[in-house]
Write a protein that holds these residues in place. Structure first.
Motif, PDB file in Angstrom:
ATOM      1  N   LEU A 141       0.829  -1.210   0.000  1.00 52.46           N
ATOM      2  CA  LEU A 141       0.000   0.000   0.000  1.00 52.46           C
ATOM      3  C   LEU A 141       0.860   1.255   0.000  1.00 52.46           C
ATOM      4  O   LEU A 141       0.519   2.256  -0.645  1.00 52.46           O
ATOM      5  N   TYR A 142       1.994   1.210   0.684  1.00 48.98           N
ATOM      6  CA  TYR A 142       2.810   2.404   0.883  1.00 48.98           C
ATOM      7  C   TYR A 142       3.920   2.569  -0.154  1.00 48.98           C
ATOM      8  O   TYR A 142       4.423   3.675  -0.339  1.00 48.98           O
ATOM      9  N   VAL A 143       4.282   1.473  -0.823  1.00 46.07           N
ATOM     10  CA  VAL A 143       5.389   1.559  -1.794  1.00 46.07           C
ATOM     11  C   VAL A 143       4.922   1.522  -3.243  1.00 46.07           C
ATOM     12  O   VAL A 143       5.670   1.904  -4.148  1.00 46.07           O
ATOM     13  N   SER A 144       3.681   1.068  -3.464  1.00 43.05           N
ATOM     14  CA  SER A 144       3.197   0.964  -4.844  1.00 43.05           C
ATOM     15  C   SER A 144       2.907   2.344  -5.436  1.00 43.05           C
ATOM     16  O   SER A 144       2.207   3.156  -4.811  1.00 43.05           O
ATOM     17  N   PRO A 145       3.394   2.615  -6.630  1.00 44.04           N
ATOM     18  CA  PRO A 145       3.115   3.913  -7.277  1.00 44.04           C
ATOM     19  C   PRO A 145       1.676   4.024  -7.772  1.00 44.04           C
ATOM     20  O   PRO A 145       1.223   5.121  -8.120  1.00 44.04           O
ATOM     21  N   ASP A 146       0.982   2.904  -7.812  1.00 46.20           N
ATOM     22  CA  ASP A 146      -0.396   2.895  -8.307  1.00 46.20           C
ATOM     23  C   ASP A 146      -1.415   3.250  -7.227  1.00 46.20           C
ATOM     24  O   ASP A 146      -2.602   3.431  -7.525  1.00 46.20           O
ATOM     25  N   VAL A 147      -0.980   3.330  -5.980  1.00 49.51           N
ATOM     26  CA  VAL A 147      -1.884   3.635  -4.874  1.00 49.51           C
ATOM     27  C   VAL A 147      -1.946   5.150  -4.664  1.00 49.51           C
ATOM     28  O   VAL A 147      -0.903   5.795  -4.543  1.00 49.51           O
ATOM     29  N   PRO A 148      -3.130   5.727  -4.626  1.00 55.93           N
ATOM     30  CA  PRO A 148      -3.270   7.172  -4.409  1.00 55.93           C
ATOM     31  C   PRO A 148      -2.633   7.605  -3.091  1.00 55.93           C
ATOM     32  O   PRO A 148      -2.667   6.870  -2.104  1.00 55.93           O
ATOM     33  N   ILE A 149      -2.061   8.791  -3.062  1.00 51.57           N
ATOM     34  CA  ILE A 149      -1.392   9.301  -1.870  1.00 51.57           C
ATOM     35  C   ILE A 149      -2.359   9.423  -0.696  1.00 51.57           C
ATOM     36  O   ILE A 149      -1.972   9.256   0.461  1.00 51.57           O
ATOM     37  N   VAL A 150      -3.645   9.673  -1.009  1.00 52.48           N
ATOM     38  CA  VAL A 150      -4.639   9.795   0.061  1.00 52.48           C
ATOM     39  C   VAL A 150      -4.758   8.486   0.833  1.00 52.48           C
ATOM     40  O   VAL A 150      -4.868   8.489   2.066  1.00 52.48           O
ATOM     41  N   GLU A 151      -4.728   7.363   0.123  1.00 54.01           N
ATOM     42  CA  GLU A 151      -4.821   6.067   0.788  1.00 54.01           C
ATOM     43  C   GLU A 151      -3.584   5.803   1.638  1.00 54.01           C
ATOM     44  O   GLU A 151      -3.678   5.245   2.741  1.00 54.01           O
ATOM     45  N   LYS A 152      -2.431   6.193   1.143  1.00 52.86           N
ATOM     46  CA  LYS A 152      -1.204   6.008   1.912  1.00 52.86           C
ATOM     47  C   LYS A 152      -1.231   6.838   3.195  1.00 52.86           C
ATOM     48  O   LYS A 152      -0.841   6.366   4.260  1.00 52.86           O
ATOM     49  N   LEU A 153      -1.709   8.081   3.061  1.00 53.46           N
ATOM     50  CA  LEU A 153      -1.815   8.946   4.235  1.00 53.46           C
ATOM     51  C   LEU A 153      -2.830   8.406   5.237  1.00 53.46           C
ATOM     52  O   LEU A 153      -2.617   8.472   6.452  1.00 53.46           O
ATOM     53  N   PHE A 154      -3.924   7.837   4.708  1.00 54.52           N
ATOM     54  CA  PHE A 154      -4.943   7.241   5.573  1.00 54.52           C
ATOM     55  C   PHE A 154      -4.352   6.088   6.382  1.00 54.52           C
ATOM     56  O   PHE A 154      -4.540   5.998   7.604  1.00 54.52           O
ATOM     57  N   GLY A 155      -3.629   5.193   5.704  1.00 53.74           N
ATOM     58  CA  GLY A 155      -3.009   4.065   6.391  1.00 53.74           C
ATOM     59  C   GLY A 155      -2.004   4.520   7.428  1.00 53.74           C
ATOM     60  O   GLY A 155      -1.965   4.000   8.553  1.00 53.74           O
ATOM     61  N   ALA A 156      -1.189   5.514   7.070  1.00 57.00           N
ATOM     62  CA  ALA A 156      -0.189   6.035   8.003  1.00 57.00           C
ATOM     63  C   ALA A 156      -0.856   6.675   9.215  1.00 57.00           C
ATOM     64  O   ALA A 156      -0.408   6.507  10.358  1.00 57.00           O
ATOM     65  N   LEU A 157      -1.949   7.410   8.976  1.00 57.61           N
ATOM     66  CA  LEU A 157      -2.661   8.065  10.073  1.00 57.61           C
ATOM     67  C   LEU A 157      -3.229   7.042  11.051  1.00 57.61           C
ATOM     68  O   LEU A 157      -3.157   7.239  12.272  1.00 57.61           O
ATOM     69  N   VAL A 158      -3.764   5.949  10.514  1.00 60.19           N
ATOM     70  CA  VAL A 158      -4.303   4.891  11.372  1.00 60.19           C
ATOM     71  C   VAL A 158      -3.208   4.339  12.276  1.00 60.19           C
ATOM     72  O   VAL A 158      -3.403   4.169  13.498  1.00 60.19           O
ATOM     73  N   PHE A 159      -2.034   4.068  11.706  1.00 60.96           N
ATOM     74  CA  PHE A 159      -0.940   3.512  12.505  1.00 60.96           C
ATOM     75  C   PHE A 159      -0.417   4.515  13.521  1.00 60.96           C
ATOM     76  O   PHE A 159      -0.021   4.135  14.633  1.00 60.96           O
ATOM     77  N   ILE A 160      -0.420   5.793  13.168  1.00 58.76           N
ATOM     78  CA  ILE A 160      -0.001   6.825  14.119  1.00 58.76           C
ATOM     79  C   ILE A 160      -0.960   6.864  15.312  1.00 58.76           C
ATOM     80  O   ILE A 160      -0.530   6.911  16.471  1.00 58.76           O
ATOM     81  N   LEU A 161      -2.257   6.820  15.018  1.00 54.45           N
ATOM     82  CA  LEU A 161      -3.257   6.835  16.090  1.00 54.45           C
ATOM     83  C   LEU A 161      -3.138   5.592  16.976  1.00 54.45           C
ATOM     84  O   LEU A 161      -3.241   5.680  18.204  1.00 54.45           O
ATOM     85  N   LEU A 162      -2.900   4.437  16.341  1.00 57.48           N
ATOM     86  CA  LEU A 162      -2.739   3.213  17.118  1.00 57.48           C
ATOM     87  C   LEU A 162      -1.468   3.265  17.963  1.00 57.48           C
ATOM     88  O   LEU A 162      -1.444   2.764  19.097  1.00 57.48           O
ATOM     89  N   GLY A 163      -0.420   3.866  17.398  1.00 62.11           N
ATOM     90  CA  GLY A 163       0.822   4.003  18.151  1.00 62.11           C
ATOM     91  C   GLY A 163       0.642   4.887  19.367  1.00 62.11           C
ATOM     92  O   GLY A 163       1.126   4.569  20.465  1.00 62.11           O
ATOM     93  N   ILE A 164      -0.062   6.011  19.184  1.00 60.80           N
ATOM     94  CA  ILE A 164      -0.341   6.914  20.300  1.00 60.80           C
ATOM     95  C   ILE A 164      -1.156   6.196  21.372  1.00 60.80           C
ATOM     96  O   ILE A 164      -0.901   6.321  22.576  1.00 60.80           O
ATOM     97  N   THR A 165      -2.129   5.407  20.914  1.00 60.50           N
ATOM     98  CA  THR A 165      -2.968   4.657  21.852  1.00 60.50           C
ATOM     99  C   THR A 165      -2.145   3.641  22.636  1.00 60.50           C
ATOM    100  O   THR A 165      -2.308   3.495  23.855  1.00 60.50           O
ATOM    101  N   ALA A 166      -1.247   2.942  21.938  1.00 61.03           N
ATOM    102  CA  ALA A 166      -0.410   1.936  22.594  1.00 61.03           C
ATOM    103  C   ALA A 166       0.489   2.569  23.648  1.00 61.03           C
ATOM    104  O   ALA A 166       0.632   2.045  24.766  1.00 61.03           O
ATOM    105  N   VAL A 167       1.095   3.702  23.301  1.00 61.06           N
ATOM    106  CA  VAL A 167       1.973   4.393  24.259  1.00 61.06           C
ATOM    107  C   VAL A 167       1.175   4.862  25.476  1.00 61.06           C
ATOM    108  O   VAL A 167       1.603   4.690  26.627  1.00 61.06           O
ATOM    109  N   ALA A 168       0.003   5.440  25.217  1.00 58.30           N
ATOM    110  CA  ALA A 168      -0.843   5.910  26.319  1.00 58.30           C
ATOM    111  C   ALA A 168      -1.291   4.743  27.196  1.00 58.30           C
ATOM    112  O   ALA A 168      -1.337   4.857  28.429  1.00 58.30           O
ATOM    113  N   LEU A 169      -1.605   3.618  26.565  1.00 59.06           N
ATOM    114  CA  LEU A 169      -2.057   2.435  27.300  1.00 59.06           C
ATOM    115  C   LEU A 169      -0.969   1.937  28.241  1.00 59.06           C
ATOM    116  O   LEU A 169      -1.230   1.650  29.423  1.00 59.06           O
TER     117      LEU A 169
END
Length: 217
Positions: free
Chosen positions: A102-130
């Motif tokens: 999803l993150y390395v393919s040139p055929d994937v829109p940048i919006v989808e890559k940003l969406f995936g990255a944002l999800v992982f950032i939120l999960l990371g913040i949650t894990a640290v807070a937990l």
């Protein structure tokens, strides 16, 4: 805090339910029913997703809004696991957000890559807070054999075992061992995934034996 006797009854009920669910598909000779039992959208997966919803509802029922805002990771974790169980991680992007493609393919829109990255950032913040908010209390609870900590541990064990079963064949192939998953191993993986919200719900019941707020625990 819930009494040890009530907690033990809840745990025994969960274990019995897990055993019954493990045996149930082998009681039928219908191949179609066996496949449906462990399929995407089958009963085990639906109950797993519903279990996380139950956990969230219980937390929202027992906590005040102030408590929820302070303990938001406890809600985000089952919500994320519920969405994962329902395969939401693969519904809105070209590839699953857990796939490197999803993150390395040139055929994937940048919006989808940003969406995936944002999800992982939120999960990371949650894990640290937990970890920061509850890790020490969790370890202390384990040392004292407190019902809440023991139930959370049981859910974590289910998660680890289900993950081990899920990746066993691919992990062994790396070292040259070809092992194909059996029907029982797939059933066990799915049922153990259902065990996670079951034990999390038991943890909530243990923390809130009667209607009230977190301050009364």
């Amino acid at each position: 805090m819930q009494s040890t006797k009530t907690f033990t009854i809840h745990v025994l009920m969960a274990i019995i339910a897990i055993v019954v669910l493990l045996v149930m598909p082998f009681l039928t000779n219908s191949e179609e029913m066996r496949i449906f039992y462990i399929s995407e959208g089958g009963p085990v997966q639906i109950f797993s997703a519903a279990g996380y919803v139950v956990v969230i509802v219980l937390l929202m029922r027992e906590m005040s809004w102030a408590d929820l805002s302070e303990n938001w990771p406890l809600v985000i974790v089952p919500l994320a696991m519920c969405l994962r169980e329902m395969d939401f991680h693969a519904h809105f992007t070209t590839y699953s957000i857990t796939k490197t493609t999803l993150y390395v393919s040139p055929d994937v829109p940048i919006v989808e890559k940003l969406f995936g990255a944002l999800v992982f950032i939120l999960l990371g913040i949650t894990a640290v807070a937990l970890v920061n908010k509850y890790w020490r209390a969790f370890l202390a609870g384990l040392r004292q054999m407190q019902p809440v900590a023991m139930a959370v541990l049981a859910g974590a064990i289910c998660a680890v075992l289900s993950k081990v079963l899920d990746g066993a064949s691919s992990n062994l192939q790396v070292i040259g061992i070809d092992v194909q998953p059996t029907y029982f191993s797939v059933v066990a993986e799915e049922v153990l995934e259902l065990g996670i919200p079951m034990f999390f719900a038991i943890a909530v019941f243990a923390a809130f034996p009667a209607r009230g707020s977190l301050r009364r625990v």
